[in-house]
Design a protein around this motif. Structure first.
Motif, short mmCIF file in Angstrom:
data_model
loop_
_atom_site.label_atom_id
_atom_site.label_comp_id
_atom_site.label_asym_id
_atom_site.label_seq_id
_atom_site.Cartn_x
_atom_site.Cartn_y
_atom_site.Cartn_z
N ASP A 294 16.33 -13.61 -13.16
CA ASP A 294 15.29 -12.59 -13.12
C ASP A 294 14.68 -12.49 -11.72
O ASP A 294 14.27 -11.41 -11.29
N LEU A 295 14.62 -13.63 -11.02
CA LEU A 295 14.16 -13.60 -9.64
C LEU A 295 15.12 -12.80 -8.77
O LEU A 295 14.69 -12.04 -7.89
N GLY A 296 16.42 -12.95 -9.03
CA GLY A 296 17.40 -12.14 -8.31
C GLY A 296 17.25 -10.66 -8.60
O GLY A 296 17.42 -9.82 -7.71
N LEU A 297 16.89 -10.34 -9.85
CA LEU A 297 16.64 -8.95 -10.21
C LEU A 297 15.44 -8.40 -9.45
O LEU A 297 15.46 -7.26 -8.96
N LEU A 298 14.39 -9.22 -9.33
CA LEU A 298 13.21 -8.80 -8.58
C LEU A 298 13.55 -8.55 -7.11
O LEU A 298 13.11 -7.56 -6.52
N VAL A 299 14.34 -9.44 -6.52
CA VAL A 299 14.74 -9.28 -5.12
C VAL A 299 15.57 -8.01 -4.94
O VAL A 299 15.40 -7.27 -3.96
N THR A 300 16.46 -7.74 -5.90
CA THR A 300 17.29 -6.53 -5.82
C THR A 300 16.43 -5.27 -5.87
O THR A 300 16.60 -4.35 -5.06
N PHE A 301 15.51 -5.23 -6.84
CA PHE A 301 14.61 -4.07 -6.94
C PHE A 301 13.79 -3.90 -5.66
O PHE A 301 13.69 -2.79 -5.12
N ALA A 302 13.20 -5.00 -5.20
CA ALA A 302 12.33 -4.93 -4.03
C ALA A 302 13.10 -4.49 -2.79
O ALA A 302 12.62 -3.65 -2.01
N THR A 303 14.31 -5.04 -2.60
CA THR A 303 15.11 -4.66 -1.44
C THR A 303 15.46 -3.18 -1.46
O THR A 303 15.39 -2.49 -0.43
N THR A 304 15.81 -2.68 -2.64
CA THR A 304 16.15 -1.26 -2.77
C THR A 304 14.98 -0.37 -2.38
O THR A 304 15.11 0.57 -1.59
N PHE A 305 13.80 -0.68 -2.92
CA PHE A 305 12.63 0.15 -2.65
C PHE A 305 12.13 -0.01 -1.22
O PHE A 305 11.58 0.93 -0.63
N VAL A 306 12.32 -1.20 -0.63
CA VAL A 306 11.92 -1.40 0.77
C VAL A 306 12.77 -0.52 1.68
O VAL A 306 12.25 0.15 2.60
N ALA A 336 6.66 -1.42 4.38
CA ALA A 336 7.18 -1.16 3.04
C ALA A 336 7.01 -2.39 2.14
O ALA A 336 6.62 -2.26 0.97
N ILE A 337 7.28 -3.58 2.67
CA ILE A 337 7.15 -4.80 1.87
C ILE A 337 5.70 -5.01 1.46
O ILE A 337 5.40 -5.28 0.28
N ILE A 338 4.78 -4.88 2.40
CA ILE A 338 3.36 -5.09 2.11
C ILE A 338 2.84 -4.05 1.13
O ILE A 338 2.02 -4.35 0.25
N THR A 339 3.31 -2.80 1.25
CA THR A 339 2.86 -1.74 0.35
C THR A 339 3.42 -1.93 -1.05
O THR A 339 2.70 -1.79 -2.05
N GLY A 359 3.55 6.61 1.05
CA GLY A 359 2.89 5.32 0.86
C GLY A 359 2.35 5.17 -0.55
O GLY A 359 2.44 4.08 -1.15
N ALA A 360 1.80 6.26 -1.11
CA ALA A 360 1.30 6.21 -2.48
C ALA A 360 2.43 5.96 -3.47
O ALA A 360 2.29 5.18 -4.43
N ILE A 361 3.57 6.62 -3.24
CA ILE A 361 4.72 6.43 -4.14
C ILE A 361 5.21 4.97 -4.07
O ILE A 361 5.50 4.35 -5.10
N CYS A 362 5.28 4.42 -2.85
CA CYS A 362 5.71 3.02 -2.70
C CYS A 362 4.76 2.07 -3.42
O CYS A 362 5.20 1.09 -4.04
N ALA A 363 3.46 2.34 -3.35
CA ALA A 363 2.49 1.47 -4.00
C ALA A 363 2.65 1.51 -5.52
O ALA A 363 2.59 0.48 -6.20
N VAL A 364 2.86 2.72 -6.07
CA VAL A 364 3.03 2.86 -7.52
C VAL A 364 4.32 2.21 -7.98
O VAL A 364 4.36 1.46 -8.97
N LEU A 365 5.42 2.48 -7.24
CA LEU A 365 6.70 1.87 -7.60
C LEU A 365 6.66 0.36 -7.43
O LEU A 365 7.37 -0.38 -8.12
N GLY A 366 5.82 -0.11 -6.50
CA GLY A 366 5.72 -1.54 -6.28
C GLY A 366 5.20 -2.28 -7.50
O GLY A 366 5.68 -3.37 -7.84
#
Length: 407
Positions: A294-306, A336-339, A359-366
């Motif tokens: 699940d941690l790998g899933l989180l990293v995958t999601f985060a990398t994609t959105f970053v 992007a990471i911080i947002t 920036g607002a979209i990134c925050a919501v998707l985050g």
């Protein structure tokens, strides 16, 4: 089907009474697992009630639903939600289901060891083994466990305090000019100065205890080949190895400050030594390791959105290069990471309306990116908590019973 007492029951179906709850199951389903209690007619025959023509088990009724589900679904084991994990584990063992231990039990063996293993034959070796491995086995073992924890905690606190400027040795203070300002920095001690340094003496005392403890555990271990397969033992060895490597580097290559700093950073691994004593630390390790996918899933999601977020904000801010904080896509990664993590330091911000919208979209998707895998982590944490209520007491019961047998 005909039990040993000669009374025949319904062919093709088996009636099972579990503490008053009646279950019926096809015998062909049971025979798929002949090594289990219900799957072997000879094993289950002693539980047959000839008057009622049923098998009676004085066991946990709700847990048996999971046992029966195992037979009905070709060996798929599902833990019932309304039954504690430790209770269901005991039922699985009683009915002799040919299943692997669940993930928490596997991780328990890696972290705490398999305490069904044979004890040392030598009486002095066995005494030391129980003294260091089982804190609740005796008063002396409890005192040793407390002493070890004190050394670990004091050592960690000391590592933090010796970086405080006011606690640095005055003779190592050097005044350097940095951007037209005088700045105090502290050089590393030379080999000749180490002997007179209080912090070095402090570390030497702590690591002498760690070395003695590790050596005794290794000598008293009943299985030397299995010793380094356990996480606490690996943490013990890594802790003293890093310290002595750091000492060798300081003595042989005083100018290798980068290597020394790297080894000092790795030295904090000694906090994992608390896994042996601290139940909360053990739960944390089990939760993280069991949820690594699940941690790998989180990293995958985060990398994609970053990547998507940093690319989008760079291109929408492209016309404002003079005022924009984003000179390139890699330069926008930090923002992007911080947002996405919803931290928002504010050191880099978009200046255009489209950029603020991105920036607002990134925050919501985050929030979605972080929240989705957390549900799985919460499930792993819940399972770890349930197991923690019986793992440690079970260890002590096994030690007590083994000591009674030795007498």
């Amino acid at each position: 089907m005909e039990p040993n007492n000669g009374v025949k029951v319904n062919v093709g179906r088996v009636v099972i009474n579990v503490s008053g709850a009646i279950f019926e199951v096809s015998e062909s389903k049971l025979l798929h697992f002949p090594q289990s209690l219900l799957g072997c007619p000879q094993k289950r025959s002693k539980y047959f009630d000839s008057q009622r023509e049923e098998y009676f088990f004085d066991r946990h009724r709700q847990a048996f639903e999971g046992i029966l589900f195992y037979y009905q679904n070709e060996g798929r084991l599902v833990y019932p939600d309304n039954v504690p994990s430790e209770v269901f584990d005991e039922e699985v063992k009683f009915f002799m289901l040919p299943v692997e231990p669940n993930s928490c039990e596997k991780l328990e063996r890696v972290i705490l060891g398999d305490y069904n293993r044979s004890r040392p034959l030598n009486i002095w070796q066995r005494t030391l083994w129980e003294l260091f491995e089982f804190p609740n086995s005796s008063l002396a073992a409890k005192i040793l466990a407390v002493l070890s924890q004190v050394f670990i905690i004091v050592s960690l606190v000391g590592s933090c305090l010796k970086t405080v400027e006011s606690l640095q040795p005055e003779r190592t203070k050097v005044i350097e000019n940095f951007q037209n300002h005088n700045k105090s920095v502290y050089r590393d001690l030379t080999p000749s100065e180490l002997h007179d340094d209080d912090w070095f003496s402090f570390d030497l005392v702590c690591y002498s205890w760690f070395t003695l403890e590790c050596a005794v555990r290794l000598l008293a271990s009943p299985n030397k080949s299995e010793y380094f397969k356990l996480l606490p033992n690996c943490a013990d060895f890594a802790t003293i190895l890093v310290f002595y490597l750091e000492l060798i580097v300081k003595m042989a290559w005083p100018s290798a400050t980068v290597v020394v700093r790297l080894l000092e950073t790795f030295a904090v691994i000694r906090i994992l030594k608390l896994v042996r004593y601290c139940e909360g630390m053990k739960i944390l390790v089990i939760t993280v390791v069991s949820g690594i996918k699940d941690l790998g899933l989180l990293v995958t999601f985060a990398t994609t959105f970053v990547i998507l977020g940093s690319s989008a904000v760079f291109f929408v801010e492209l016309n404002e290069q003079d005022d924009s904080d984003f000179k390139s896509i890699p330069d926008a990664f930090w923002w992007a990471i911080i947002t996405i993590c919803t931290v928002g330091y504010g050191d880099k911000v978009p200046v255009t309306t489209p950029g603020k919208f991105m920036g607002a979209i990134c925050a919501v998707l985050g929030t979605v990116t972080v929240a989705l895998p957390l549900f799985r982590f919460a499930a792993h944490f819940r399972t770890s908590i349930e197991h923690s209520s019986y793992i440690l007491p079970r260890r002590d019961r096994k030690v007590s019973s083994s000591r009674r047998k030795s007498r």
